[in-house]
Design a protein around this motif. Structure first.
Motif, PDB file in Angstrom:
ATOM      1  N   GLY A   1       3.775  13.633   9.912  1.00  0.00           N
ATOM      2  CA  GLY A   1       4.773  13.420   8.702  1.00  0.00           C
ATOM      3  C   GLY A   1       4.271  12.168   8.187  1.00  0.00           C
ATOM      4  N   ASP A   2       4.994  11.884   6.978  1.00  0.00           N
ATOM      5  CA  ASP A   2       4.646  10.802   6.177  1.00  0.00           C
ATOM      6  C   ASP A   2       4.918   9.476   7.218  1.00  0.00           C
ATOM      7  N   PRO A   3       3.838   8.726   7.184  1.00  0.00           N
ATOM      8  CA  PRO A   3       4.255   7.463   8.138  1.00  0.00           C
ATOM      9  C   PRO A   3       5.291   6.633   7.786  1.00  0.00           C
ATOM     10  N   LEU A   4       5.647   6.627   6.626  1.00  0.00           N
ATOM     11  CA  LEU A   4       6.910   5.740   6.119  1.00  0.00           C
ATOM     12  C   LEU A   4       8.183   6.415   6.209  1.00  0.00           C
ATOM     13  N   ASP A   5       8.251   7.770   6.912  1.00  0.00           N
ATOM     14  CA  ASP A   5       9.475   8.328   7.124  1.00  0.00           C
ATOM     15  C   ASP A   5      10.127   8.332   8.746  1.00  0.00           C
ATOM     16  N   PRO A   6      10.961   7.451   9.037  1.00  0.00           N
ATOM     17  CA  PRO A   6      11.316   7.322  10.227  1.00  0.00           C
ATOM     18  C   PRO A   6      11.340   8.764  11.175  1.00  0.00           C
ATOM     19  N   ALA A   7      11.553   9.630  10.448  1.00  0.00           N
ATOM     20  CA  ALA A   7      11.699  10.948  11.292  1.00  0.00           C
ATOM     21  C   ALA A   7      10.514  11.476  11.787  1.00  0.00           C
ATOM     22  N   SER A   8       9.037  11.211  11.119  1.00  0.00           N
ATOM     23  CA  SER A   8       7.689  11.438  11.541  1.00  0.00           C
ATOM     24  C   SER A   8       7.491  11.343  12.958  1.00  0.00           C
TER      25      SER A   8
ATOM     26  N   ASN B   1      -4.936   4.277   1.394  1.00  0.00           N
ATOM     27  CA  ASN B   1      -3.961   4.461   2.267  1.00  0.00           C
ATOM     28  C   ASN B   1      -4.316   5.922   2.803  1.00  0.00           C
ATOM     29  N   PRO B   2      -4.714   6.258   4.023  1.00  0.00           N
ATOM     30  CA  PRO B   2      -5.010   7.485   4.379  1.00  0.00           C
ATOM     31  C   PRO B   2      -3.902   8.592   4.422  1.00  0.00           C
ATOM     32  N   ALA B   3      -2.638   8.184   4.310  1.00  0.00           N
ATOM     33  CA  ALA B   3      -1.680   9.257   3.999  1.00  0.00           C
ATOM     34  C   ALA B   3      -1.345   9.692   2.635  1.00  0.00           C
ATOM     35  N   THR B   4      -2.002   8.836   1.717  1.00  0.00           N
ATOM     36  CA  THR B   4      -1.767   9.369   0.352  1.00  0.00           C
ATOM     37  C   THR B   4      -3.256   9.510  -0.380  1.00  0.00           C
ATOM     38  N   GLY B   5      -3.922   8.760   0.002  1.00  0.00           N
ATOM     39  CA  GLY B   5      -5.464   8.438  -0.739  1.00  0.00           C
ATOM     40  C   GLY B   5      -5.443   7.631  -1.783  1.00  0.00           C
ATOM     41  N   ALA B   6      -4.228   6.778  -1.863  1.00  0.00           N
ATOM     42  CA  ALA B   6      -4.027   5.896  -3.035  1.00  0.00           C
ATOM     43  C   ALA B   6      -4.843   4.362  -2.484  1.00  0.00           C
ATOM     44  N   VAL B   7      -5.500   4.056  -3.550  1.00  0.00           N
ATOM     45  CA  VAL B   7      -6.223   2.706  -3.346  1.00  0.00           C
ATOM     46  C   VAL B   7      -5.033   1.582  -3.058  1.00  0.00           C
ATOM     47  N   LEU B   8      -5.214   0.713  -1.859  1.00  0.00           N
ATOM     48  CA  LEU B   8      -4.374  -0.318  -1.846  1.00  0.00           C
ATOM     49  C   LEU B   8      -4.929  -1.549  -2.173  1.00  0.00           C
ATOM     50  N   SER B   9      -6.015  -2.009  -1.983  1.00  0.00           N
ATOM     51  CA  SER B   9      -6.708  -3.188  -2.220  1.00  0.00           C
ATOM     52  C   SER B   9      -7.929  -3.146  -2.188  1.00  0.00           C
TER      53      SER B   9
ATOM     54  N   GLY C   1       1.910   9.889  12.290  1.00  0.00           N
ATOM     55  CA  GLY C   1       1.281   9.608  10.890  1.00  0.00           C
ATOM     56  C   GLY C   1      -0.026  10.368  10.540  1.00  0.00           C
ATOM     57  N   ALA C   2      -0.771   9.665   9.859  1.00  0.00           N
ATOM     58  CA  ALA C   2      -2.095  10.234   9.402  1.00  0.00           C
ATOM     59  C   ALA C   2      -3.029   9.422  10.314  1.00  0.00           C
TER      60      ALA C   2
ATOM     61  N   ASP D   1      -2.631   0.854   6.147  1.00  0.00           N
ATOM     62  CA  ASP D   1      -3.816   0.802   6.359  1.00  0.00           C
ATOM     63  C   ASP D   1      -4.437   2.073   7.030  1.00  0.00           C
ATOM     64  N   MET D   2      -3.737   2.075   8.239  1.00  0.00           N
ATOM     65  CA  MET D   2      -4.417   3.122   9.178  1.00  0.00           C
ATOM     66  C   MET D   2      -3.493   4.392   9.562  1.00  0.00           C
ATOM     67  N   GLY D   3      -2.385   4.513   8.779  1.00  0.00           N
ATOM     68  CA  GLY D   3      -1.652   5.734   9.071  1.00  0.00           C
ATOM     69  C   GLY D   3      -0.838   5.968   9.949  1.00  0.00           C
TER      70      GLY D   3
END
Length: 496
Positions: free
Chosen positions: A331-338, A40-48, A341-342, A107-109
């Motif tokens: 901002g965080d792509p999951l935050d509706p206020a952003s 995830n480009p917004a966190t660096g965490a591995v998704l799959s 995204g990334a 996937d793409m931010g």
């Protein structure tokens, strides 16, 4: 339903990930046994782990598509039957719109609110559009000599390969798939390795919608392997692509080296936006300009990243434009206020940032120009406005694919048109004027597949989208897109 930041994060945590390809109607393992870690480009965490498919997997998928096409279960089922199945696919996409939105966002931010409100519902609507449109196409009976009758019909091409860009993973796939499937073709999709999950879910839903196995296959992996194999494959009849101009040129070579397959290529862009002093609403022009250059993190092939402003209103416009750019704060792509995204990856953000640093040296940063760290990720860049760079600067000549725009004054209409056309691309352009005669005159002279007057980057289901020059050829959207995936057949009946 509008979700909160916490609700989107909870939904993301529960989302299943499966990086296996879909071939002949089922999830299968790639033959190489190798995978590519998708983060995830917004966190660096591995998704799959995305399966790195091989030429052998491409051969298997193409053979499946060919069998499905030859069986006639889809290709000869009739437009009415295909319509019903595509309408059902649209319904299933809508029912799982939030899931599609999360896949593309993670996937793409991109901001999940945009993917949920625009990309997924729009994709569902496009399957409906082509399902309805193909049933209303008409064949021809032209005049022939007495004692004969000729039928001119549009026939599906057979097996279509689709190579999809990562900036709108679901939506751009749909632009190709909906008309290709509606026309009766079978398809093999290579999704972007950066954003494969929405295409994989789509292939599963196609089976659920009643589209026969083998009609829609998704082969994951790198473009250098999977994309190349599809482009060189002698049993692929047509290839549709959205991506860079460099890759589009390579695909043309592969088509010539193989079976001379048909191509529809939507490649790069470097769109101009001309702001004339007689514009009726300069604030509206500035707000739309910000949308046209910074929406989707600027990762848009038709982004209006070159803005030319008549000198008389240049300073006023620049101030309004900088003000409007604040609405696109990252901002965080999951935050509706952003606002945005990334970028798709930290590596891509590094490339965009290097461009900004060179622009800082060569010109002036009028707004933005910062790279905040969010959620531990450096894939975020502020909308950046640059002025004072020369005409041959890379900001004028190269597709940056990030939230960066250059603003330049002009003195005459002739100069504005010349500067706008001073690019190897010809995908889109915009102009703002209160003069109807100027709108007609300038739009006619701009070399672009779409010219938006008093708006930016306008498109719709009923109008074709594509470019001139090195932006490619072929058209997405509208009934004209069906021409990419069909061709004329003449059947001559001699009866007297």
């Amino acid at each position: 339903m509008t979700r909160t930041h916490a609700e989107w994060r909870a939904a993301a945590a529960a989302l299943p990930f499966d990086g296996r390809p879909v071939i002949d109607g089922a999830r299968v393992d790639g033959s190489s046994g190798q995978t590519i870690a998708k983060t995830n480009p917004a966190t660096g965490a591995v998704l799959s782990q995305i399966h790195a498919c091989t030429e052998a997997d491409v051969d298997t998928a193409v053979a499946s598509a060919r069998r499905a096409y030859a069986s006639g279960a889809w290709s000869r089922a009739g437009a009415g039957h295909r319509r019903e199945r595509l309408l059902e696919l649209a319904r299933l996409i809508e029912a799982r719109a939030d899931e599609f939105a999360l896949y593309d966002s993670l996937d793409m931010g991109k901001p999940v609110r945009e993917a949920a409100a625009i990309d997924a519902p729009g994709s569902a609507a496009l399957y409906r559009f082509y399902g309805e449109a193909v049933e209303k196409q008409e064949d021809l009976i032209p005049m022939t000599p007495p004692g004969s009758t000729a039928l001119v019909t549009r026939e599906a091409l057979g097996v279509v390969a689709v190579i999809v860009a990562w900036n709108y993973p679901l939506e751009i796939a749909t632009w190709k798939l909906a008309p290709a499937l509606a026309a009766g073709n079978s398809v093999v999709v290579k999704p972007p390795v950066e954003a494969s999950h929405s295409a994989l879910l789509l292939a599963e839903l196609a089976i659920e919608a009643g589209i026969p196995a083998g009609v829609l296959n998704v082969v994951t992996g790198r473009g250098s392997t999977v994309g190349r194999a599809l482009a060189l494959h002698d049993d692929v009849d047509m290839l549709a692509f959205t991506g860079s101009t460099e890759v589009a040129k390579q695909l043309q070579q592969y088509a010539g080296q193989s079976n001379l397959k048909r191509l529809a290529l939507e490649a790069g862009g470097k769109s101009a936006n001309l702001i004339f002093a007689d514009c009726d609403d300069l604030r509206a022009a500035a707000e739309k300009a910000a949308f046209g250059s910074f929406y989707n993190q600027g990762e848009v092939c038709s982004a209006n990243s070159r803005i030319f402003v008549e000198r008389e209103v240049y300073d006023e416009f620049l101030a309004l434009y900088a003000e409007a750019a604040r609405a696109y704060a990252p901002g965080d792509p999951l935050d509706p206020a952003s606002g945005i995204g990334a970028l798709v990856s930290e590596r891509h953000a590094d490339e965009v940032w290097a461009t900004i640093e060179r622009a800082r040296r060569d010109g002036r940063i009028a707004a933005g120009g910062a790279r905040p760290e969010i959620n531990g990720s450096r894939a975020f860049i502020e909308p950046t406005i640059v002025t004072g760079v020369p005409a041959d600067h890379e900001l004028h000549t190269r597709e940056i694919f990030g939230p960066v725009a250059v603003v330049t004054p002009f003195d005459t209409e002739e100069e504005a048109v010349a500067r706008a056309n001073e690019t190897p691309y010809g995908l889109a352009a915009s102009l703002w004027t209160g003069s109807l005669s100027r709108a007609h005159r300038v739009s006619q002279r701009l070399v672009a597949g779409t010219v938006s007057v008093n708006t930016v980057d306008a498109l719709g289901f009923t109008t074709p989208f594509g470019g001139f020059k090195q932006s490619g050829f072929g058209r997405d959207l509208s009934v004209h897109a069906l021409e990419n995936y069909t061709d004329y057949k003449t059947t001559w009946l001699q009866w007297g």
